[in-house]
Design a protein around this motif. Structure first.
Motif, PDB file in Angstrom:
ATOM      1  N   LEU A 115      13.218  15.444 -40.117  1.00 50.86           N
ATOM      2  CA  LEU A 115      13.016  16.478 -39.413  1.00 50.86           C
ATOM      3  C   LEU A 115      11.978  16.788 -38.764  1.00 50.86           C
ATOM      4  CD1 LEU A 115      11.958  19.413 -41.809  1.00 50.86           C
ATOM      5  CD2 LEU A 115      11.980  17.268 -42.431  1.00 50.86           C
ATOM      6  N   SER A 116      12.219  17.776 -37.693  1.00 57.32           N
ATOM      7  CA  SER A 116      11.245  18.130 -36.520  1.00 57.32           C
ATOM      8  C   SER A 116      11.033  19.441 -36.678  1.00 57.32           C
ATOM      9  CB  SER A 116      11.422  17.422 -35.238  1.00 57.32           C
ATOM     10  OG  SER A 116      10.574  17.842 -34.194  1.00 57.32           O
ATOM     11  N   TYR A 117       9.768  19.835 -36.489  1.00 61.22           N
ATOM     12  CA  TYR A 117       9.633  21.337 -36.165  1.00 61.22           C
ATOM     13  C   TYR A 117       8.510  21.593 -35.254  1.00 61.22           C
ATOM     14  CZ  TYR A 117       4.729  21.409 -38.450  1.00 61.22           C
ATOM     15  OH  TYR A 117       3.426  20.927 -38.930  1.00 61.22           O
ATOM     16  N   GLU A 136      -0.958  21.452 -37.990  1.00 55.81           N
ATOM     17  CA  GLU A 136      -0.809  20.019 -37.517  1.00 55.81           C
ATOM     18  C   GLU A 136      -0.324  19.068 -38.589  1.00 55.81           C
ATOM     19  OE1 GLU A 136      -4.049  19.296 -35.089  1.00 55.81           O
ATOM     20  OE2 GLU A 136      -3.641  20.540 -33.652  1.00 55.81           O
ATOM     21  N   ILE A 137       0.686  19.430 -39.638  1.00 54.06           N
ATOM     22  CA  ILE A 137       0.917  18.645 -40.732  1.00 54.06           C
ATOM     23  C   ILE A 137       2.110  17.931 -40.218  1.00 54.06           C
ATOM     24  CG2 ILE A 137       1.658  18.669 -43.146  1.00 54.06           C
ATOM     25  CD1 ILE A 137       0.121  21.534 -43.254  1.00 54.06           C
ATOM     26  N   ASP A 138       2.099  16.601 -40.350  1.00 54.31           N
ATOM     27  CA  ASP A 138       3.469  15.565 -40.197  1.00 54.31           C
ATOM     28  C   ASP A 138       3.446  14.651 -41.091  1.00 54.31           C
ATOM     29  OD1 ASP A 138       1.546  14.346 -38.797  1.00 54.31           O
ATOM     30  OD2 ASP A 138       2.310  14.804 -37.142  1.00 54.31           O
ATOM     31  N   GLY A 139       4.291  13.457 -41.174  1.00 52.82           N
ATOM     32  CA  GLY A 139       4.339  12.571 -41.747  1.00 52.82           C
ATOM     33  C   GLY A 139       5.012  12.863 -43.303  1.00 52.82           C
ATOM     34  N   GLN A 140       4.426  12.210 -44.176  1.00 48.35           N
ATOM     35  CA  GLN A 140       4.992  12.526 -45.595  1.00 48.35           C
ATOM     36  C   GLN A 140       4.138  13.653 -46.144  1.00 48.35           C
ATOM     37  OE1 GLN A 140       7.360  10.630 -46.940  1.00 48.35           O
ATOM     38  NE2 GLN A 140       7.347   9.560 -45.014  1.00 48.35           N
ATOM     39  N   CYS A 141       4.669  14.727 -46.219  1.00 43.76           N
ATOM     40  CA  CYS A 141       3.849  16.066 -46.664  1.00 43.76           C
ATOM     41  C   CYS A 141       4.556  16.757 -47.734  1.00 43.76           C
ATOM     42  CB  CYS A 141       3.746  16.772 -45.476  1.00 43.76           C
ATOM     43  SG  CYS A 141       5.113  17.046 -44.247  1.00 43.76           S
ATOM     44  N   PHE A 142       5.017  16.077 -48.761  1.00 49.09           N
ATOM     45  CA  PHE A 142       5.758  16.750 -49.660  1.00 49.09           C
ATOM     46  C   PHE A 142       4.849  17.769 -50.678  1.00 49.09           C
ATOM     47  CE2 PHE A 142       6.949  16.674 -54.502  1.00 49.09           C
ATOM     48  CZ  PHE A 142       8.294  17.509 -54.416  1.00 49.09           C
ATOM     49  N   MET A 145       4.014  20.675 -48.532  1.00 46.90           N
ATOM     50  CA  MET A 145       5.075  21.868 -48.510  1.00 46.90           C
ATOM     51  C   MET A 145       5.207  22.630 -49.824  1.00 46.90           C
ATOM     52  SD  MET A 145       7.523  23.117 -46.722  1.00 46.90           S
ATOM     53  CE  MET A 145       7.379  22.302 -45.410  1.00 46.90           C
ATOM     54  N   LEU A 146       4.776  21.900 -50.948  1.00 47.07           N
ATOM     55  CA  LEU A 146       4.556  22.687 -51.900  1.00 47.07           C
ATOM     56  C   LEU A 146       3.555  23.754 -52.186  1.00 47.07           C
ATOM     57  CD1 LEU A 146       5.269  19.978 -54.772  1.00 47.07           C
ATOM     58  CD2 LEU A 146       6.761  21.743 -54.346  1.00 47.07           C
ATOM     59  N   VAL A 147       2.680  23.484 -51.584  1.00 46.08           N
ATOM     60  CA  VAL A 147       1.394  24.655 -51.426  1.00 46.08           C
ATOM     61  C   VAL A 147       1.836  25.736 -50.665  1.00 46.08           C
ATOM     62  CG1 VAL A 147      -0.861  24.745 -50.408  1.00 46.08           C
ATOM     63  CG2 VAL A 147      -0.367  22.982 -51.511  1.00 46.08           C
ATOM     64  N   SER A 148       2.721  25.584 -49.515  1.00 48.63           N
ATOM     65  CA  SER A 148       3.025  26.909 -48.675  1.00 48.63           C
ATOM     66  C   SER A 148       4.095  26.127 -47.600  1.00 48.63           C
ATOM     67  CB  SER A 148       1.815  27.455 -47.806  1.00 48.63           C
ATOM     68  OG  SER A 148       1.255  26.531 -47.031  1.00 48.63           O
ATOM     69  N   ASN A 149       4.925  27.313 -47.189  1.00 46.92           N
ATOM     70  CA  ASN A 149       5.899  26.743 -46.109  1.00 46.92           C
ATOM     71  C   ASN A 149       5.268  26.703 -44.713  1.00 46.92           C
ATOM     72  OD1 ASN A 149       8.057  26.404 -44.603  1.00 46.92           O
ATOM     73  ND2 ASN A 149       9.024  28.581 -44.958  1.00 46.92           N
ATOM     74  N   VAL A 192       8.074  14.117 -41.773  1.00 44.40           N
ATOM     75  CA  VAL A 192       8.269  14.978 -40.747  1.00 44.40           C
ATOM     76  C   VAL A 192       7.564  14.942 -39.532  1.00 44.40           C
ATOM     77  CG1 VAL A 192       7.417  17.440 -40.800  1.00 44.40           C
ATOM     78  CG2 VAL A 192       8.314  16.667 -42.682  1.00 44.40           C
ATOM     79  N   HIS A 193       7.981  15.342 -38.226  1.00 47.75           N
ATOM     80  CA  HIS A 193       7.561  15.169 -37.315  1.00 47.75           C
ATOM     81  C   HIS A 193       6.986  16.665 -36.610  1.00 47.75           C
ATOM     82  CE1 HIS A 193       8.048  15.918 -32.629  1.00 47.75           C
ATOM     83  NE2 HIS A 193       7.022  14.994 -32.588  1.00 47.75           N
ATOM     84  N   CYS A 194       5.972  16.943 -36.097  1.00 52.06           N
ATOM     85  CA  CYS A 194       5.645  18.287 -35.641  1.00 52.06           C
ATOM     86  C   CYS A 194       5.189  18.114 -34.182  1.00 52.06           C
ATOM     87  CB  CYS A 194       4.112  18.338 -36.114  1.00 52.06           C
ATOM     88  SG  CYS A 194       3.286  19.955 -35.383  1.00 52.06           S
TER      89      CYS A 194
END
Length: 304
Positions: A115-117, A136-142, A145-149, A192-194
């Motif tokens: 996905l891209s955001y 500026e978070i991308d790549g593997q970031c599970f 994502m648990l920390v916050s949306n 993820v892509h930013c």
């Protein structure tokens, strides 16, 4: 031939803005898309406003009864024909090259990137920019994502449909945090892509009567459900991540005046071994939750 992108626009009582939303999609430099508008039983002039924007790429679907945003998006996903799914809320707008840059990036990065955001430029009811959201978070970031949306919205996301089908549709049991729940499931499976550009004008309205983010009960229910659904994942987080996550939940519950939930998150945070400053911050958030709760109860008594 199937389009490259399916743009899914759920809407409810947004006849006053749906045409502008559609025009922002039709103005995209990337034109190989279909638009699926899912009207969740608005009962206003939404259908007429959609019809006023004449383009063969627009498909209008109507729910007979109001079922909520998650069901509306799932309706769109079920009929989408594109390789990629792009979501857009009906009161938000895209800048003209938003879709093209995201699709080019996803095609370049390959299937490991799911996905891209984009960054968000938040505007008020008068169209004045009030806030810029630019993680500026991308790549593997599970874990992040648990920390916050950190993605923050459906309107800035493009996702591979194959990945979306793999992780499952939106969970209709959520009153809020439907996007966060989906993003957690997506980032567990893919990178993820930013796109570091303010490609979406995101409305933060104080006037919208149906906006979920302004309903404290819905906000509390959604965040509690995130905690319950991913309890094992939160327990497995490294302590620095857990402290940050439960600080975030404490803040949400404090702002909503949910003292008991803020207290529960505070105890969890304390068990993670916080610093003295973090412990003080927890006390501050508990006091904020108590003040909000008291204010809400006083307001209820005055109305009675």
């Amino acid at each position: 031939m199937n389009p490259t992108v399916s743009v899914i626009i759920p809407t409810y009582k947004r006849g006053y803005c749906i045409a502008a939303c559609l025009r922002s999609v039709l103005a995209q430099s990337f034109g190989d898309f279909e638009i699926i508008v899912v009207d969740d039983a608005s009962g206003d002039d939404t259908e007429a406003q959609v019809a006023s924007v004449a383009d063969p790429r627009i498909q209008y679907l109507l729910h007979e009864t109001n079922q909520g945003g998650a069901v509306a998006r799932n309706t769109g996903i079920a009929v989408a024909r594109g390789e990629f799914i792009a979501f857009l809320d009906s009161d938000d707008l895209w800048l003209p090259d938003k879709l093209e840059k995201q699709i080019v990036s996803l095609q370049r990065l390959g299937p490991d990137c799911g996905l891209s955001y984009t960054w968000l430029a938040c505007v008020d009811d008068d169209g004045k920019e009030t806030l810029r959201i630019n993680p500026e978070i991308d790549g593997q970031c599970f874990e992040e994502m648990l920390v916050s949306n950190f993605i923050g919205s459906f309107s800035n996301v493009v996702v591979r449909k194959a990945l979306l089908i793999e992780v499952g549709a939106l969970d209709v049991a959520f009153r809020s945090c439907q996007d966060w729940d989906l993003f957690i499931r997506l980032t567990r499976r893919a990178g993820v892509h930013c796109l570091r550009e303010y490609a979406v004008r995101y409305l933060q309205s104080t006037l919208d009567q149906v906006r979920i983010s302004t309903n404290p009960r819905s906000v509390v229910q959604g965040h509690k459900r995130i905690l319950d659904k991913y309890r094992a994942d939160y327990a497995a987080l490294a302590r620095p991540y857990r402290r940050r996550a439960f600080r975030f939940f404490m803040t949400v519950f404090a702002e909503a005046g949910s003292f008991s939930n803020a207290l529960a998150c505070g105890w969890t945070r304390l068990r993670c071994g916080p610093s003295l400053a973090e412990a003080g911050d927890s006390v501050h958030l508990m006091l904020r939750a108590a003040r909000r709760l008291l204010r809400r109860k006083m307001h209820a008594l005055q109305k009675a």
